[in-house]
Structures are given as structure tokens and as C-alpha cells.
Enzyme design. Structure first.
Site, PDB file in Angstrom:
ATOM      1  N   ASP A   1      -2.984   0.853   3.198  1.00 24.35           N
ATOM      2  CA  ASP A   1      -2.577   1.518   4.391  1.00 24.35           C
ATOM      3  C   ASP A   1      -1.858   2.649   3.938  1.00 24.35           C
ATOM      4  O   ASP A   1      -1.470   3.625   4.934  1.00 24.35           O
ATOM      5  CB  ASP A   1      -1.734   0.487   5.319  1.00 24.35           C
ATOM      6  CG  ASP A   1      -2.437  -0.455   5.737  1.00 24.35           C
ATOM      7  OD1 ASP A   1      -3.589  -0.312   6.010  1.00 24.35           O
ATOM      8  OD2 ASP A   1      -2.025  -1.640   5.860  1.00 24.35           O
TER       9      ASP A   1
ATOM     10  N   HIS B   1       2.832  -5.410  -1.510  1.00 26.46           N
ATOM     11  CA  HIS B   1       1.789  -6.345  -1.325  1.00 26.46           C
ATOM     12  C   HIS B   1       2.127  -7.596  -1.642  1.00 26.46           C
ATOM     13  O   HIS B   1       2.695  -7.999  -2.816  1.00 26.46           O
ATOM     14  CB  HIS B   1       0.318  -6.055  -1.861  1.00 26.46           C
ATOM     15  CG  HIS B   1      -0.575  -6.429  -1.168  1.00 26.46           C
ATOM     16  ND1 HIS B   1      -1.186  -7.659  -1.509  1.00 26.46           N
ATOM     17  CD2 HIS B   1      -1.458  -5.998  -0.086  1.00 26.46           C
ATOM     18  CE1 HIS B   1      -2.301  -7.969  -0.655  1.00 26.46           C
ATOM     19  NE2 HIS B   1      -2.499  -7.051   0.345  1.00 26.46           N
TER      20      HIS B   1
ATOM     21  N   HIS C   1       0.942  -6.073   8.581  1.00 25.56           N
ATOM     22  CA  HIS C   1      -0.422  -6.360   8.233  1.00 25.56           C
ATOM     23  C   HIS C   1      -1.159  -4.955   8.841  1.00 25.56           C
ATOM     24  O   HIS C   1      -0.840  -3.952   8.292  1.00 25.56           O
ATOM     25  CB  HIS C   1      -0.911  -7.572   8.951  1.00 25.56           C
ATOM     26  CG  HIS C   1      -2.176  -8.195   8.473  1.00 25.56           C
ATOM     27  ND1 HIS C   1      -2.776  -7.787   7.339  1.00 25.56           N
ATOM     28  CD2 HIS C   1      -2.801  -9.219   8.901  1.00 25.56           C
ATOM     29  CE1 HIS C   1      -3.896  -8.513   7.223  1.00 25.56           C
ATOM     30  NE2 HIS C   1      -3.977  -9.449   8.271  1.00 25.56           N
TER      31      HIS C   1
HETATM   32  N1  CMC Z   1       9.742  -0.981   1.404  1.00 22.87           N
HETATM   33  C1  CMC Z   1      10.825  -1.371   0.849  1.00 22.87           C
HETATM   34  N2  CMC Z   1      11.268  -2.714   0.403  1.00 22.87           N
HETATM   35  C2  CMC Z   1      10.304  -3.275   0.340  1.00 22.87           C
HETATM   36  C3  CMC Z   1       8.773  -3.090   0.702  1.00 22.87           C
HETATM   37  C4  CMC Z   1       8.673  -1.699   1.485  1.00 22.87           C
HETATM   38  N3  CMC Z   1       7.778  -1.512   1.793  1.00 22.87           N
HETATM   39  N4  CMC Z   1       8.137  -4.206   0.405  1.00 22.87           N
HETATM   40  C5  CMC Z   1       8.901  -5.102   0.098  1.00 22.87           C
HETATM   41  N5  CMC Z   1      10.152  -4.698  -0.111  1.00 22.87           N
HETATM   42  C6  CMC Z   1      11.352  -5.278  -0.941  1.00 22.87           C
HETATM   43  C7  CMC Z   1      12.037  -6.470   0.185  1.00 22.87           C
HETATM   44  O1  CMC Z   1      12.813  -5.827   0.829  1.00 22.87           O
HETATM   45  C8  CMC Z   1      12.151  -7.428  -1.085  1.00 22.87           C
HETATM   46  O2  CMC Z   1      13.438  -7.082  -1.605  1.00 22.87           O
HETATM   47  P1  CMC Z   1      14.738  -8.187  -1.972  1.00 22.87           P
HETATM   48  O3  CMC Z   1      14.095  -8.968  -3.054  1.00 22.87           O
HETATM   49  O4  CMC Z   1      15.837  -7.268  -2.495  1.00 22.87           O
HETATM   50  O5  CMC Z   1      15.113  -9.022  -0.491  1.00 22.87           O
HETATM   51  C9  CMC Z   1      11.104  -7.426  -2.153  1.00 22.87           C
HETATM   52  O6  CMC Z   1      10.844  -6.110  -2.034  1.00 22.87           O
HETATM   53  C10 CMC Z   1      10.040  -8.263  -1.626  1.00 22.87           C
HETATM   54  O7  CMC Z   1       9.666  -8.202  -0.408  1.00 22.87           O
HETATM   55  P2  CMC Z   1       9.112  -9.358   0.642  1.00 22.87           P
HETATM   56  O8  CMC Z   1       9.303  -8.987   2.073  1.00 22.87           O
HETATM   57  O9  CMC Z   1       9.561 -10.624   0.155  1.00 22.87           O
HETATM   58  O10 CMC Z   1       7.563  -9.391   0.112  1.00 22.87           O
HETATM   59  P3  CMC Z   1       6.408 -10.012   0.968  1.00 22.87           P
HETATM   60  O11 CMC Z   1       5.335 -10.538  -0.150  1.00 22.87           O
HETATM   61  O12 CMC Z   1       6.655 -11.088   1.708  1.00 22.87           O
HETATM   62  O13 CMC Z   1       6.012  -8.934   1.714  1.00 22.87           O
HETATM   63  C11 CMC Z   1       4.595  -7.084   2.593  1.00 22.87           C
HETATM   64  C12 CMC Z   1       4.617  -8.149   1.468  1.00 22.87           C
HETATM   65  C13 CMC Z   1       3.113  -6.331   2.765  1.00 22.87           C
HETATM   66  C14 CMC Z   1       4.844  -7.576   3.990  1.00 22.87           C
HETATM   67  C15 CMC Z   1       5.947  -5.908   2.243  1.00 22.87           C
HETATM   68  O14 CMC Z   1       5.716  -5.375   1.172  1.00 22.87           O
HETATM   69  C16 CMC Z   1       5.920  -4.891   3.429  1.00 22.87           C
HETATM   70  O15 CMC Z   1       6.652  -5.196   4.558  1.00 22.87           O
HETATM   71  N6  CMC Z   1       5.324  -3.805   3.155  1.00 22.87           N
HETATM   72  C17 CMC Z   1       5.313  -2.721   4.303  1.00 22.87           C
HETATM   73  C18 CMC Z   1       4.276  -3.059   5.316  1.00 22.87           C
HETATM   74  C19 CMC Z   1       2.581  -2.932   4.722  1.00 22.87           C
HETATM   75  O16 CMC Z   1       2.498  -1.732   4.149  1.00 22.87           O
HETATM   76  N7  CMC Z   1       1.860  -3.770   5.099  1.00 22.87           N
HETATM   77  C20 CMC Z   1       0.521  -3.654   4.599  1.00 22.87           C
HETATM   78  C21 CMC Z   1      -0.090  -4.505   3.613  1.00 22.87           C
HETATM   79  S1  CMC Z   1      -1.328  -4.278   2.979  1.00 22.87           S
HETATM   80  C22 CMC Z   1      -2.654  -4.314   4.177  1.00 22.87           C
HETATM   81  C23 CMC Z   1      -2.743  -5.592   4.550  1.00 22.87           C
HETATM   82  O17 CMC Z   1      -3.261  -6.484   3.824  1.00 22.87           O
HETATM   83  O18 CMC Z   1      -2.449  -6.004   5.849  1.00 22.87           O
END
Ligand code: CMC
Length: 423
Positions: free
Chosen positions: A357, A301, A262
Site C-alpha cells: 500500500d 506487515h 488492511h
Molecule cells: N508504523 C510505526 N510502527 C509500527 C508500524 C507502522 N506502520 N507497524 C508496526 N509498528 C510497530 C508497532 O507499534 C509495534 O511496536 P512495539 O513492539 O514497540 O509495540 C511493532 O511495530 C509490531 O507491530 P504490531 O502491531 O504488533 O504488528 P502487526 O503484525 O500486528 O501489524 C500491521 C501489522 C500491517 C497491521 C501494522 O504493521 C500496521 O498497522 N501498518 C500500517 C497499516 C498498513 O500499512 N496496513 C497494510 C498492510 S499490507 C496490505 C494488506 O495486506 O492489507
């Protein structure tokens, strides 16, 4: 076409038809089929936990609006305090309202001496500023016993004002403690953002804050002010639903923000750029992310499946800051990372784009903030978003104490086994 959904319980043949409004239907109607039927939705992927009129996001189109106003217009034309008023009250202030609001916030920036001398001074010298911030917010509430009177007319407004006015003071105090620097008192003649930068970095009487940097700080505050039902805001609402005071609820929301998935992602993103170290290492870094070794921080996201509009504004603003401070050497690595990722099928197929971010840390670093202050910089403006949702929840007759149900998957009843009979 009927705007309804019909759900049939194939076990009994019973069915229920529910109206769909704005793409949402009331899932409580399932109780008519079977009061013990539960929907399993870990992480709320398909659940609207509340109705809200604060912020609108269309993740597919990359749209973000506060109270109907596009973020691009607010970023270009407004100020953080004006946006704060808008989020809290639903309308932009007129000139008189803005003057009073600005005066009131400016005159509530001081904090009790005991907060600094007894509370903050008690931390270990290398305490993380976000850990200090979270605890300081909860502690601050104890100075205002009336903060528990959340339904007394006018009383909650006073706490909202106090929190918005005092978070920059607390944040600067945590930073100066960790640097071993003397605390700088708030200056009532300065704007919200200028005062914050002054409390952070003032070293002598001749210290001035460059107005271009104040403008950038204010812009970053606008962009982080609210983002509807994210993890931190959900924590705020869940705690508020038990009618806890806004200081306690905000401490919980800040804790949620602290995590690297987050608000902690801006810290993680800059650490990642340092780790990559050079443009030459970008391709191999992307390869290792694709192989499952960690994530590309600042990418992806839950809601945006298109470019995060805040990231686009920040990317542009970064150049204005670098004109004053000199270019952050990490910028070239970030640009290359973005270029490589956005042309790679792994990221394209998963709709992973830079989020807020990805570039914010580069500006924070250029402004002189240490990396471990980044999440605190997110928490300062998000205060108004959290409080807008706190207010909205308390006025929402449909809300009750948050209490999700579970799907029990543990063992069935069994008899206690004496210790000498256990394996
Ligand atoms: N790098 C590589 N792969 C990713 C990433 C990433 N940053 N984000 C998602 N994926 C992949 C993930 O491995 C999954 O792949 P697969 O379908 O093969 O298993 C797919 O994309 C979907 O990911 P998810 O974890 O199911 O998506 P989510 O909606 O649960 O997670 C997130 C959203 C923001 C937690 C995630 O994209 C992430 O961990 N990003 C990096 C951390 C980040 O930048 N966070 C800040 C968010 S914006 C500010 C805020 O609001 O806090």
C-alpha cells in the site's frame, strides 16, 4: 532429528507426541491431554486455520508465489485474467482455455438495471464508494437465488464467473454515481482492465485508454489478486464455513478489507503523504510516529519481515505510469520517508518495510482515481483470491463451521439485583 513435538501437561504428567509436517503440528492433539484445554492465540499469531495450496509466502525472505509461480514472473509475463484462472484452477490455462475463460468473463460484465436505478441511486450523494461496493455485492446475490446452491455441480462456477466479471462494473458504477456522471456500459471488445478504465473515465465518444495505463492497471490487479490468510480472506473463509453463498461471504470479506489496517491502508498512506506535505517535514513526521502518534501508513506487515515483493514491483511500475501522466508530486515525499525510515533503528529493529500500500496509492492517484476509490481498486482483483479460498474451503473435508473457543475472564455467577438496590 525427530520431526515431532511432545507436549507434557505438568498438572497431570500426561504427555502427547505429535508429528510436525512442514513446520505445522495438529494442536487438536492437546485434547488427548485434557478436552477442556484451550490455546490462547489472539489474532492467530501462531495458528494455521487451514491447509491451503493457493498462495505461498515466506515473509522472512520476501517471497510471494501464486500456485507456485513467483509473483515477479507473473507480474512481468502474465495478465490479470490468466492469473485469475491460475488461482481458481491451480494451473495456467492453455490457449484454448484462456480464450474461453476470457470470453466468458467478458460476456458476464453487465448488471441488472435495477442495481443501478433502484439500488445505487438510493445512496446519499457523498456515500463512500467502498461502503457502496460492500452493499452492492451482497445485493447482487439477491438477483441470483440459485447462488445458495453452492453444492450443485456447476452452479458455484457460474457465481464465481459472475462475481469476477461484474466487480469492475459495480466499482465503476459506484464511482460515477458519486461524481454525478452517467453510467458507462461494459464494452465487450476491450480487455478486463481497459474496460474498467473506460467505464470509470469515459467522458465522450473520442475517449481512449492509453495502453500503458491499461498495462499498469492490469499489473496492479495481478499484485493484489491473492495474499493467503489475510484478514479479508479469513473473513471470507469464516462466513463460507457456514455455507453462506459467495456473494454474502464476499461482502463480509470486502468489509474486512475496508479497515485502515488492511486494504484501507492505501487510502491512509496517501492521506498521510498529503498531511506531511513537503520533504522538509519528513524527519519530524517520523519522529512523531516513533513517539507513538499514529503509524507510518503503508509500512509493516504481519508476515513480511523483509521488503514486500509487491511493493518493489509497484515502485518500479510507478515510473512507467508517471512517464504518461507526469510525476505524482507525492513521490518525492514517499521516497524520502522510505529512506529515513529504513535507516532508523525503530523501523529496522521491528523489521518494518514498505508494504503493497505504500506506493500503490501514488499510481492510483496518477491514473486519476479519487482517494476514496483506492480500497475498491484492491477489492476488484482480490475477488478471485477470495473465491479461490471459498472453493478450497468447501472441498476441504477437514473443515467445519468456524467456531473458535474463548477464554472467559468475566465475573462468576451472581444474583440479579433489583433496580432500586443498584448503586
Ligand atoms: N508504523 C510505526 N510502527 C509500527 C508500524 C507502522 N506502520 N507497524 C508496526 N509498528 C510497530 C508497532 O507499534 C509495534 O511496536 P512495539 O513492539 O514497540 O509495540 C511493532 O511495530 C509490531 O507491530 P504490531 O502491531 O504488533 O504488528 P502487526 O503484525 O500486528 O501489524 C500491521 C501489522 C500491517 C497491521 C501494522 O504493521 C500496521 O498497522 N501498518 C500500517 C497499516 C498498513 O500499512 N496496513 C497494510 C498492510 S499490507 C496490505 C494488506 O495486506 O492489507
Amino acid at each position: 532429528m525427530a520431526e515431532t513435538i511432545t507436549i507434557i501437561d505438568d498438572r497431570t504428567g500426561k504427555k502427547v507426541t505429535v508429528p510436525i509436517r512442514d513446520g505445522v503440528f495438529a494442536s487438536t492433539a492437546l485434547r488427548e491431554l485434557d478436552p477442556d484445554l484451550r490455546m490462547y492465540d489472539p489474532a492467530f499469531l501462531s495458528t494455521a486455520a487451514c491447509a491451503s495450496s493457493v498462495t505461498y509466502i515466506d515473509g522472512e525472505k520476501g517471497i510471494l508465489r501464486y500456485r507456485g509461480y513467483p509473483i515477479e514472473q507473473l507480474a512481468e509475463k502474465s495478465t490479470y485474467l490468466e492469473v485469475a484462472y491460475l488461482l481458481l484452477n491451480g494451473e495456467l490455462p492453455n490457449a484454448e482455455q484462456l480464450k474461453k475463460w476470457t470470453y466468458d468473463v467478458t460476456h458476464h460484465t453487465m448488471i441488472h438495471e435495477n442495481m443501478r436505478k433502484r439500488f445505487v441511486d438510493g445512496f446519499h450523494y457523498d456515500a463512500h464508494p467502498m461502503g457502496m461496493f460492500i452493499s452492492a455485492i451482497a445485493a447482487l446475490g439477491t438477483f441470483y437465488p440459485e447462488s445458495k446452491e453452492i453444492f450443485t455441480p456447476g452452479a458455484l462456477d457460474k457465481q464465481v464467473l459472475r462475481l469476477i466479471a461484474k466487480v469492475p462494473t459495480i466499482a465503476a458504477m459506484c464511482y460515477r454515481f458519486s461524481m454525478g456522471l452517467q453510467f458507462v456500459s461494459p464494452n465487450n471488445s476491450m480487455s478486463y482492465s481497459e474496460n474498467f478504465l473506460n467505464m470509470m473515465f469515459r467522458l465522450g465518444d473520442d475517449h481512449t485508454v492509453d495502453p500503458r495505463l491499461t498495462k499498469a492497471m492490469d499489473l496492479l490487479f495481478i499484485l493484489h489478486a491473492d495474499h493467503e490468510q489475510n484478514c479479508g480472506t479469513t473473513a471470507m473463509r469464516v462466513v463460507a464455513s457456514s455455507h453462506a453463498d459467495p456473494f454474502s461471504a464476499m461482502s463480509a470479506a470486502s468489509s474486512a478489507l475496508y479497515g485502515p489496517l488492511h486494504g484501507g491502508a492505501n487510502e491512509a498512506a496517501i492521506n498521510m503523504l498529503h498531511e506531511i506535505g513537503s520533504i522538509d517535514n519528513v524527519e519530524s513526521f517520523i519522529k512523531s510516529v516513533k513517539a507513538g502518534n499514529g503509524r507510518l501508513q503503508g509500512f509493516g506487515h504481519r508476515v513480511y519481515k523483509n521488503y514486500d515483493p509487491r511493493a518493489a514491483i509497484i515502485k518500479k511500475a510507478a515510473h512507467d505510469v508517471f512517464d504518461v501522466t507526469g510525476k505524482n508530486p507525492m513521490l518525492d515525499i514517499a521516497l524520502k520517508l522510505e529512506e529515513v525510515a529504513l535507516s532508523d533503528d525503530y523501523f529496522i529493529s521491528r523489521k518494518l518495510y514498505p508494504n503493497v500500500d505504500f506506493y500503490s496509492g501514488l499510481i492510483y492517484q496518477a491514473l486519476g482515481f479519487p482517494i476514496d476509490m483506492f480500497t475498491v481498486l484492491f477489492a476488484i482483483p482480490r475477488t478471485v483470491g477470495w473465491l479461490s479460498h471459498y472453493n478450497e474451503l468447501l472441498k476441504d473435508d477437514a473443515q467445519k463451521i468456524s467456531r473458535p473457543r474463548q477464554w472467559y475472564t468475566g465475573v462468576d455467577q451472581r444474583d440479579y439485583v433489583a433496580i432500586n438496590k443498584r448503586q
